[in-house]
Design a protein around this motif. Structure first.
Motif, mmCIF file in Angstrom:
data_model
loop_
_atom_site.group_PDB
_atom_site.id
_atom_site.type_symbol
_atom_site.label_atom_id
_atom_site.label_comp_id
_atom_site.label_asym_id
_atom_site.label_seq_id
_atom_site.Cartn_x
_atom_site.Cartn_y
_atom_site.Cartn_z
ATOM 1 N N UNK A 57 8.598 7.046 0.861
ATOM 2 C CA UNK A 57 7.357 7.786 0.738
ATOM 3 C C UNK A 57 7.328 8.964 1.695
ATOM 4 N N UNK B 179 3.945 7.507 5.310
ATOM 5 C CA UNK B 179 4.434 7.238 3.967
ATOM 6 C C UNK B 179 3.576 6.298 3.158
ATOM 7 N N UNK B 180 2.476 5.829 3.722
ATOM 8 C CA UNK B 180 1.657 4.884 2.983
ATOM 9 C C UNK B 180 2.419 3.589 2.766
ATOM 10 N N UNK B 181 2.156 2.960 1.629
ATOM 11 C CA UNK B 181 2.805 1.679 1.361
ATOM 12 C C UNK B 181 4.245 1.862 0.926
ATOM 13 N N UNK B 182 4.642 3.104 0.625
ATOM 14 C CA UNK B 182 5.961 3.314 0.043
ATOM 15 C C UNK B 182 7.074 3.372 1.076
#
Lengths: 503, 401
Positions: free
Chosen positions: B28, B21-24
């Motif tokens: 995300x 989800x990456x930083x989210x």
């Protein structure tokens, strides 16, 4: 005591008057300082004057002095008078250059659309006038729909409810199809059981959705049976949307404003539907193959402007997103469309796009070009918007986060308004190139201004030595007025935005 | 009494969350899955529809058609080509035509653009107005309009070959195009070229040697006499030893047309004219902005160090202006290359015209042909932007930022 005057010189008489300084202002000053101040400059001035003499004078002679102003066919522009522009040719071809083959009886619709566009656009461009939000909403959302029904004609058979039901059904059919295809594939594949399971799962989901949307589709079928299907559908949509707006707006506590504006919007839509008679067929349909001339140029450019901005904003936000897949997709999308020439995009939209759509689903030639142009310009606008987003200090977003605003609220209320205001000049410059690029649709067999002009050259009735130059001069003046106007406007906005930075 | 230290969260879950989800975070992940599902659905629809449509139209997918005979002629080819050659050769012919018109257009537009920029910057009021009129007029008219104007109106209004306009008796302009003398190689050509190449390599080596001497030992070496003798002397010696490298064949008017010389087709002339005048207007603005971006204190500082005006310009102003000019200039070159695809409107046989136009209508292989055409342009622009980002990185490094 010594005599001071004897040892040192003291002037006894007045200094003679110096000549007045050379005048450096006004016309004479300009001549002296900027044109004839040195031998090189005199030479350059002569070169410049010669350049102007050999371009401006023949042009003016051609366009005005030697021009032929009246006549019925080519004989007026041949022989003695052949030196100048053949304006009767433009007079004869004027309807074709403006409307293409749009039926003569229906041309008032085109004029009305032009008038509406001007009436909505002008107040939007003058910064001092109020109600920019309403104005922008009307121009970007209401006007395209009205213009569509005005220009093309035709009516509607349903409203929100039917459309939602139709769309959901389409989506569901596609899911069921995919599931069916997987089940078919599983019979002959090595990983058959796995495919079978996935296929069954997809079919199950599809069936579930079918049951979920059954109330909608059932209601739609019921409505289609009654005589007043549009108005019944309209009423239901109004009630549902207004209620949703009411509850989203805060219910009994603070939702009244949302409710009122929703009802007002729907009332306006109802008036438009009634006025244009959309519920029983609307205006006679004019196929887009009959459209042409300046009409097509303006339709393509306005559609491009209206659709490319949301696409650009979405892509720019996607490119800054923290979610990897969305970011990668946005970057790839933007770089792809920016890397290819528009003409290949138009070829793509004309020849490749129909292959990607279901066989029974044919798209109009103009719409195909519009899709291509919207995607292409959207990618360029994305880069413009991204520049604006990058110019907003981080502190703005952080302050919004500190106030507890969500991402959507931060973006739509804090970041985007500032970013967009920053890049208005760039956006307008993109619109200028878009306007110029609309001439490319003439290559994919649409008759825009340039295409109509080229078609009119083929008419033997008006074939004279000066026809070509006259036609190009006329079209050139139209293009120049639009583009030059836009570029001056962007300069004006730029100066306004940078007002605090002057001095 | 002490509170227990909080346990760190499980690292594996964190890492998974980060990867997916990456930083989210988990949001995300959810969005990504939804997005991937939608993309997959669209891809499925496209593929299944395309397959069904191709089956209906009885078109075989794939690149096999490239080996078929093209069966049409192309009126300007840089490599030998006949109608019985394959579509692959048509592709190469079109690509070469695109490249040649782009390169020549780039050269002309750069020269013209710099001239117009100098006009606009000139202290002479009239000349700067002339430059401004040129820029405004050209920039506010569509390129296609200008191409058609040159091709349909101006070139068609030229006289026929019998009354063609002669340029010093060497070249002739008529409505059939431009006829120029063509060089014909003689036996002395190979040694001439070899010596020329040696001269160029030698002078580059000399230059790098003298620069190193300047930077490391502070020693100023005057190299231009050697460079001149290398560049002119070596080929001249080769000419004397092995004979003339090439002679020019002059065009002669015979009957209704020209014999000898090489004919440049009018489409090429119109396209080059339109592309270079159009792009020159943009280049002029870029160059002007670049030169104006250098603070005038730089010029004054150079003067106060005792440098002459020319030296100040060459060593102080131009390098700083170039830093501003080069990235948008490359962009304009790229634009010119992409705009050369408008050749299809006047029938100049470039890539889009012969491949995405004629070949497409003959074979019906829309997907493959348009993908190949787009791929070529995409490749050119991606390579250029890669080079530009390397350039930008070097610039920012040399600035010591």
């Amino acid at each position: 005591m010594t005599d001071i005057t004897a040892s040192s010189f003291v002037r006894q008489d007045l200094v003679g008057e110096r000549p007045a300084p050379v005048k450096t202002t006004g016309f004479v000053g300009l001549l002296r300082t900027r044109l004839f101040n040195s031998p090189t400059n005199i030479l350059l001035t002569i070169v410049g004057a010669l350049l102007l003499w050999f371009t401006i004078v023949p042009s003016v002679r051609f366009l005005l002095v030697d021009a032929v102003w009246t006549g019925n066919d080519r004989t007026a522009c041949i022989g003695e008078n052949a030196a100048g522009a053949c304006w009767p040719y433009i007079q004869a071809k004027f309807p074709q250059l403006m409307y293409g083959f749009y039926p003569e009886a229906e041309r008032w619709r085109v004029n009305l659309t032009f008038f509406l566009a001007a009436a909505l656009l002008l107040p939007l461009l003058i910064p001092r006038l109020p109600a920019k939000g309403l104005n922008a909403g009307l121009f970007f959302f209401a006007f395209p729909v009205v213009a569509f029904f005005l220009l093309r004609g035709g009516g509607i058979t349903g409203f929100g409810l039917s459309w939602t039901a139709g769309l959901l059904q389409l989506f569901d059919d596609s899911i069921l199809n995919a599931g069916g295809a997987l089940l078919n594939l599983s019979k002959s594949s090595a990983i058959g059981p796995l495919l079978w399971i996935i296929g069954q799962l997809i079919v199950l989901i599809g069936t579930a959705i079918q049951w979920l949307i059954f109330p909608l589709t059932g209601l739609r079928d019921q409505l289609q049976g009654t005589g007043q299907s549009v108005w019944a559908d309209f009423a239901i949509t109004t009630v549902v949307v207004s209620l949703i707006a009411f509850f989203l707006g805060g219910g009994i506590r603070s939702g009244w404003r949302a409710l009122a504006s929703s009802i007002a919007t729907f009332a306006a839509i109802a008036i438009v539907i009634k006025l244009m008679g959309l519920d029983h067929g609307g205006f006679p349909i004019v196929e887009t193959s009959l459209w042409g001339g300046l009409l097509v140029t303006l339709v393509v450019s306005v559609t491009g402007i209206v659709t490319s901005l949301p696409i650009g904003i979405a892509l720019a936000l996607g490119r800054r997103s923290t979610i990897p897949l969305i970011r990668i997709f946005s970057i790839a999308f933007i770089e792809f469309w920016r890397g290819v020439p528009l003409i290949t995009v138009l070829f793509f939209a004309t020849y490749m796009l129909p292959l990607f759509l279901p066989g029974n689903f044919s798209v109009d030639g103009l719409v195909r070009a519009l899709i291509g142009i919207a995607l292409f310009t959207g990618a360029y606008q994305a880069e413009n918007v991204r520049g604006g987003l990058a110019a907003i200090p981080r502190g703005q977003g952080e302050a919004a986060a500190a106030l507890g605003l969500s991402w959507w609220k931060t973006t739509s209320l804090i970041v985007l308004p500032q970013a967009l205001r920053h890049v208005i000049p760039n956006l307008v410059n993109s619109f200028i190139s878009l306007f110029k690029d609309t001439s490319l649709v003439s290559i994919v067999a649409l008759f825009d201004l340039l295409g109509s002009l080229r078609a009119s050259f083929a008419d033997p009735k008006w074939s004279t030595p000066t026809t070509l130059f006259t036609g190009f001069a006329f079209a050139g003046i139209i293009y120049f007025i639009f583009c030059f106007g836009m570029s001056r406007y962007s300069l004006f906005v730029e100066r306004r935005l940078n007002a605090h930075r002057r001095n | 009494m002490s509170t227990e230290a909080r346990k760190p969260p499980t690292q594996i879950a964190l890492r998974i969350r980060r990867v997916l989800g990456g930083k989210a975070g988990w949001n995300g992940v959810a969005v990504q899955f939804a997005f991937a599902a939608i993309l997959g659905w669209i891809a499925y629809e496209i593929v299944s529809n395309a397959r069904a449509n191709l089956e209906n139209q009885h078109i075989a997918a794939g690149f096999g058609f490239l080996r078929n005979n093209a069966g049409f002629d192309v009126n300007q080819t840089l490599i030998p080509y006949t109608g019985s050659d394959t579509f692959l050769r048509v592709f190469v012919v079109g690509l070469l035509n695109t490249i040649i018109v782009s390169v020549i257009g780039i050269v002309f537009s750069t020269v013209l653009g710099f001239i117009v920029a100098l006009c606009r910057l000139s202290p002479n009021w009239l000349l700067s107005r002339v430059g401004e009129i040129y820029v405004e007029l050209i920039r506010n008219l569509p390129l296609l309009f200008q191409i058609l104007f040159w091709y349909l109106a101006v070139l068609a209004a030229l006289p026929n070959p019998r009354q063609s306009i002669s340029l010093l008796g060497l070249a002739f302009i008529s409505n059939r195009g431009l006829v120029v003398p063509s060089p014909i190689g003689e036996p002395g050509l190979t040694p001439f070229l070899v010596m020329l190449g040696l001269g160029i390599i030698g002078s580059l080596a000399l230059r790098s040697y003298s620069r190193r001497a300047l930077f490391q030992r502070g020693q100023v070496i005057r190299i231009w006499p050697y460079v001149l003798s290398l560049l002119v002397g070596l080929p001249l010696a080769a000419m004397l030893a092995f004979g003339v490298p090439f002679i020019f064949e002059l065009p002669q008017l015979k009957g209704f047309n020209f014999a000898g010389g090489s004919r440049i087709i009018p489409e090429f002339v119109a396209l080059t004219l339109a592309l270079s005048t159009y792009t020159a207007a943009f280049i002029a603005e870029i160059v002007r902005a670049g030169i104006l971006s250098v603070h005038k204190g730089q010029m004054e500082a150079g003067a106060s160090l005792g440098l002459s005006r020319g030296t100040t310009l060459r060593l102080i102003v131009v390098p700083q202006a170039m830093r501003v000019i080069v990235p948008p200039l490359t962009n304009q070159y790229l634009n010119l290359t992409k705009n050369s695809s408008l050749a299809v409107a006047i029938g100049y046989p470039d890539l889009v015209s012969v491949f995405a136009g004629t070949s497409l209508s003959q074979t019906g292989q829309a997907i493959e042909i348009i993908a190949m055409t787009m791929g070529v342009y995409l490749l050119i622009s991606l390579v250029t932007s890669a080079i530009m980002s390397v350039y930008g990185w070097r610039i920012s490094r040399s600035l010591g930022a």
